[in-house]
Design an enzyme around this catalytic site. Sequence first.
Site, short mmCIF file in Angstrom:
data_model
loop_
_atom_site.label_atom_id
_atom_site.label_comp_id
_atom_site.label_asym_id
_atom_site.label_seq_id
_atom_site.Cartn_x
_atom_site.Cartn_y
_atom_site.Cartn_z
CG ASN A 11 -1.72 1.23 1.41
OD1 ASN A 11 -1.84 2.04 0.48
ND2 ASN A 11 -2.32 1.40 2.59
CE LYS A 13 -0.01 3.40 4.82
NZ LYS A 13 -0.03 3.52 6.26
CG HIS A 99 -5.92 1.70 5.30
ND1 HIS A 99 -5.48 2.60 6.25
CD2 HIS A 99 -4.88 0.86 5.09
CE1 HIS A 99 -4.23 2.32 6.58
NE2 HIS A 99 -3.85 1.27 5.88
CD GLU A 101 -2.99 5.31 6.94
OE1 GLU A 101 -2.98 5.39 5.70
OE2 GLU A 101 -2.04 4.84 7.60
CD GLU A 170 -3.69 -2.83 7.53
OE1 GLU A 170 -2.57 -3.09 7.09
OE2 GLU A 170 -4.25 -1.73 7.34
N GLY A 176 2.04 1.94 10.92
CA GLY A 176 2.97 3.07 10.83
C GLY A 176 3.64 3.41 12.15
CB SER A 216 4.94 -2.06 12.17
OG SER A 216 4.44 -0.78 12.46
C1 PEP Z 1 -0.93 -0.01 6.22
O1 PEP Z 1 -1.00 1.18 5.96
O2 PEP Z 1 -1.83 -0.76 5.85
C2 PEP Z 1 0.22 -0.49 6.98
C3 PEP Z 1 0.17 -1.70 7.42
O3 PEP Z 1 1.25 0.40 7.16
P1 PEP Z 1 2.66 0.07 7.85
O4 PEP Z 1 3.18 -1.19 7.24
O5 PEP Z 1 3.50 1.25 7.60
O6 PEP Z 1 2.38 -0.12 9.32
#
Ligand code: PEP
Length: 267
Positions: A11, A13, A99, A101, A170, A176, A216
């Site tokens: 992803n 973003k 997601h 976000e 998630e 993040g 992460s």
């Molecule tokens: C995400 O945005 O779906 C995500 C898992 O980000 P990160 O790997 O940076 O935690």
Amino acid sequence: MVQRRRLIVGNWKMHKTIPEARELVQELTDLLDAPAMASVTTVLAPPFTALSTVALAIQGRPYLLGAQTLHWEDQGAFTGEVSGVMLKDLGCRYVIVGHSERRRCFGETDVIVQKKMVAALRHGLRPILCIGETWDQRLSDHTERILSLQLSEALTDVGKEVGDVVIAYEPVWAIGSGRSATVAQVHEAHLHIRTQLVALLGQDTGAQVPILYGGSVTPDNIGELLPIHEVDGALVGSACLNPVLFAKILQIASASPESYQHPSFPA
Ligand code: PEP
């Protein structure tokens, strides 16, 4: 035993201009051994502006195209939005839905998420439904309740294509943050999600839906996440922007081609 293929989704973003997107795909390809990649399904989800560039760049290469969101209507007066028809037109095969976000920054509710799921499936796009608890919800012991709720709301009336859905667990606090969920936390959450999927969709369909972990993920932890029961792959944010890190994640995944089913979920 149900065999579910490894699925790794990057992803991007709101990152990468068109030349940068082209360069990222090229660098990634230079680092990867194509035959080894055959055992992993790899999806790249760039921003809308880079979708057509990436669609061209991945031709003949072992990646599929994904988008990061969609609108639930096919067309109309929805300034700034992009529909499933348009994503299909660009060659997208997957789309991320719900997601955290989008839920947090853009007010996406479970009702909106459900409409997007229906729209994605209507256009033959595989929706990657993101669900996960906040840190406060985990602390107050509501993780399973939140996961069940998000899952059942999003999957309401999605129709017969429901077998094409992908789930991404998630935990919001792990995204993040550099702080991945522990093996025990991932194991517990994925098992709960599988139980809910089987309860909602029946044994056959519920057992076939892939469940990814996201939060992460790096080359340092992917090796311990993939062997966990019911972990079929990963949704990767930050690390997918670095071709060296993402290539390592893909190499580790391709060396671990089987996902493990919990003994209580046989085919
Ligand atoms: C995400 O945005 O779906 C995500 C898992 O980000 P990160 O790997 O940076 O935690």
